[in-house]
Design an enzyme around this catalytic site. Structure first.
Site, mmCIF file in Angstrom:
data_model
loop_
_atom_site.group_PDB
_atom_site.id
_atom_site.type_symbol
_atom_site.label_atom_id
_atom_site.label_comp_id
_atom_site.label_asym_id
_atom_site.label_seq_id
_atom_site.Cartn_x
_atom_site.Cartn_y
_atom_site.Cartn_z
ATOM 1 N N GLN A 1 8.721 -13.525 21.345
ATOM 2 C CA GLN A 1 8.413 -14.943 21.593
ATOM 3 C C GLN A 1 9.043 -15.867 20.546
ATOM 4 O O GLN A 1 8.400 -16.773 20.019
ATOM 5 C CB GLN A 1 6.903 -15.168 21.640
ATOM 6 C CG GLN A 1 6.185 -14.329 22.700
ATOM 7 C CD GLN A 1 4.716 -14.642 22.757
ATOM 8 O OE1 GLN A 1 4.336 -15.732 23.173
ATOM 9 N NE2 GLN A 1 3.891 -13.703 22.339
ATOM 10 N N ASP B 1 0.785 -1.245 0.000
ATOM 11 C CA ASP B 1 0.000 0.000 0.000
ATOM 12 C C ASP B 1 0.817 1.296 0.000
ATOM 13 O O ASP B 1 0.467 2.258 0.700
ATOM 14 C CB ASP B 1 -0.966 0.011 1.195
ATOM 15 C CG ASP B 1 -1.961 -1.128 1.139
ATOM 16 O OD1 ASP B 1 -1.913 -1.932 0.193
ATOM 17 O OD2 ASP B 1 -2.787 -1.227 2.064
ATOM 18 N N LYS C 1 -6.601 -4.870 -3.097
ATOM 19 C CA LYS C 1 -7.197 -5.561 -1.951
ATOM 20 C C LYS C 1 -8.264 -4.691 -1.292
ATOM 21 O O LYS C 1 -8.050 -3.498 -1.070
ATOM 22 C CB LYS C 1 -6.107 -5.956 -0.947
ATOM 23 C CG LYS C 1 -5.312 -4.808 -0.351
ATOM 24 C CD LYS C 1 -4.153 -5.360 0.474
ATOM 25 C CE LYS C 1 -3.427 -4.326 1.288
ATOM 26 N NZ LYS C 1 -4.195 -3.546 2.231
ATOM 27 N N LYS D 1 -7.519 -4.873 4.885
ATOM 28 C CA LYS D 1 -6.209 -4.481 5.374
ATOM 29 C C LYS D 1 -5.178 -5.567 5.030
ATOM 30 O O LYS D 1 -4.056 -5.262 4.664
ATOM 31 C CB LYS D 1 -6.256 -4.235 6.889
ATOM 32 C CG LYS D 1 -7.285 -3.188 7.330
ATOM 33 C CD LYS D 1 -7.082 -1.856 6.646
ATOM 34 C CE LYS D 1 -8.078 -0.827 7.148
ATOM 35 N NZ LYS D 1 -8.094 0.378 6.272
ATOM 36 N N GLU E 1 -4.650 -0.787 -1.367
ATOM 37 C CA GLU E 1 -5.959 -0.868 -0.722
ATOM 38 C C GLU E 1 -6.939 -0.035 -1.536
ATOM 39 O O GLU E 1 -6.622 1.099 -1.919
ATOM 40 C CB GLU E 1 -5.886 -0.351 0.722
ATOM 41 C CG GLU E 1 -7.215 -0.488 1.465
ATOM 42 C CD GLU E 1 -7.133 -0.098 2.942
ATOM 43 O OE1 GLU E 1 -6.027 0.116 3.455
ATOM 44 O OE2 GLU E 1 -8.213 -0.018 3.567
ATOM 45 N N CYS F 1 -1.910 -2.461 7.765
ATOM 46 C CA CYS F 1 -1.907 -3.384 6.618
ATOM 47 C C CYS F 1 -0.676 -4.286 6.575
ATOM 48 O O CYS F 1 -0.769 -5.438 6.141
ATOM 49 C CB CYS F 1 -2.078 -2.599 5.327
ATOM 50 S SG CYS F 1 -3.737 -1.864 5.220
ATOM 51 N N VAL G 1 3.232 0.382 4.157
ATOM 52 C CA VAL G 1 2.511 1.135 5.189
ATOM 53 C C VAL G 1 1.095 0.589 5.365
ATOM 54 O O VAL G 1 0.525 0.037 4.423
ATOM 55 C CB VAL G 1 2.454 2.631 4.817
ATOM 56 C CG1 VAL G 1 3.843 3.213 4.749
ATOM 57 C CG2 VAL G 1 1.697 2.892 3.527
ATOM 58 N N THR G 2 0.537 0.798 6.542
ATOM 59 C CA THR G 2 1.220 1.216 7.746
ATOM 60 C C THR G 2 1.596 -0.017 8.562
ATOM 61 O O THR G 2 0.954 -1.052 8.463
ATOM 62 C CB THR G 2 0.352 2.161 8.633
ATOM 63 O OG1 THR G 2 -0.826 1.471 9.042
ATOM 64 C CG2 THR G 2 -0.040 3.414 7.875
HETATM 65 N N1 TIU Z 1 -2.560 0.385 4.202
HETATM 66 C C1 TIU Z 1 -3.037 0.650 5.423
HETATM 67 O O1 TIU Z 1 -2.377 0.456 6.427
HETATM 68 N N2 TIU Z 1 -4.302 1.209 5.463
HETATM 69 C C2 TIU Z 1 -4.729 2.017 6.475
HETATM 70 O O2 TIU Z 1 -5.869 2.440 6.491
HETATM 71 N N3 TIU Z 1 -3.807 2.335 7.424
HETATM 72 C C3 TIU Z 1 -3.929 3.218 8.441
HETATM 73 O O3 TIU Z 1 -3.044 3.268 9.282
HETATM 74 N N4 TIU Z 1 -4.979 4.009 8.508
#
Ligand code: TIU
Length: 228
Positions: free
Chosen positions: A202, A24, A129, A132, A72, A162, A157-158
């Site tokens: 772990q 993403d 996709k 997430k 996304e 995701c 990210v993030t």
């Molecule tokens: N790609 C992804 O992480 N989508 C999000 O909406 N991330 C946020 O941190 N909002």
């Protein structure tokens, strides 16, 4: 074969059975003036991941590794967007609402596309996709199965949203997931840090954590490493 220095321990990979998965890295999440920034987020926190992502992408391309990009986003008619997701947040910032770079998180809109610095080239796989996680409601699993992939190098990210969801999905499906820590980013630095710690805790409960220099170094041809 290559060995990547990582935590909780080094991991030996077969480059031919490893895929780089870039999650993403989309304009709306990363660019000043995009959707992420209009929500009040400091997008420079995510921009820090671009250089490291680029380094890993270049190394993966040079090594002939399978490269997968995810985005996304949803169909323009929102038929694949759960109402529970769409109806969250203020109406002006909802999925499908007009944003600074087109309708927010809608496929085909400029803001939903991948940033120019990391734009896919011919032969690379792009997975659109709706969730997430990159496995949910996509053909990612099928692509990886057909390519006989057993290990994923994951960045993007993030970190805690995701990237984490994808790593958890991949781990449960039997893939060894190596998160490239500095090639990930979050609007919340503390979530980034803890997200990485959660992966490697772990004994590597979800996978491994490395960084872009270590991954790129491991993928570099042996003579290039020796010449440094
Ligand atoms: N790609 C992804 O992480 N989508 C999000 O909406 N991330 C946020 O941190 N909002």
């Amino acid at each position: 074969m290559a060995v990547i220095e990582a935590e909780p321990g080094a991991i030996r990979i077969d480059v031919g059975r490893t895929a780089l998965v870039i999650i993403d890295m989309q304009r709306d999440f990363l660019e000043p003036g995009g959707f992420g920034e209009t929500l009040g987020n400091d997008v420079s926190l995510l921009a820090k991941a671009i250089g490291p992502c680029k380094a890993v992408l270049s190394a993966a391309r040079a090594a002939g590794m399978l490269v997968i990009h995810t985005r996304e986003g949803h169909r323009p008619d929102l038929s694949d967007a759960p109402p529970a997701k769409v109806n969250r947040g203020s109406p002006s910032h909802r999925i499908g609402a007009p944003g600074p770079m087109g309708r927010i998180l809608i496929r085909g809109e400029p803001g939903q596309d991948i940033i120019p610095e990391l734009y896919p080239i011919a032969g690379e796989v792009v997975i659109d996709k709706p969730g997430k996680g990159a496995f949910y409601a996509t053909d990612l699993g099928l692509v990886l199965q057909n390519k006989d992939i057993d290990t994923l190098l994951v960045c993007g990210v993030t970190t805690e949203v995701c990237v984490h969801t994808t790593v958890r999905e991949g781990n449960d499906r039997g893939f060894r997931c190596v998160v490239v820590g500095d090639a990930c980013g979050s609007y919340f630095p503390e979530f980034h840090e803890v997200g990485l710690r959660m992966v490697k805790a772990q004994g590597g409960i979800f996978g491994w954590v490395s960084d872009s220099a270590k991954v790129a170094g491991a993928l570099a041809p042996a003579d290039a490493v020796a010449a440094e």
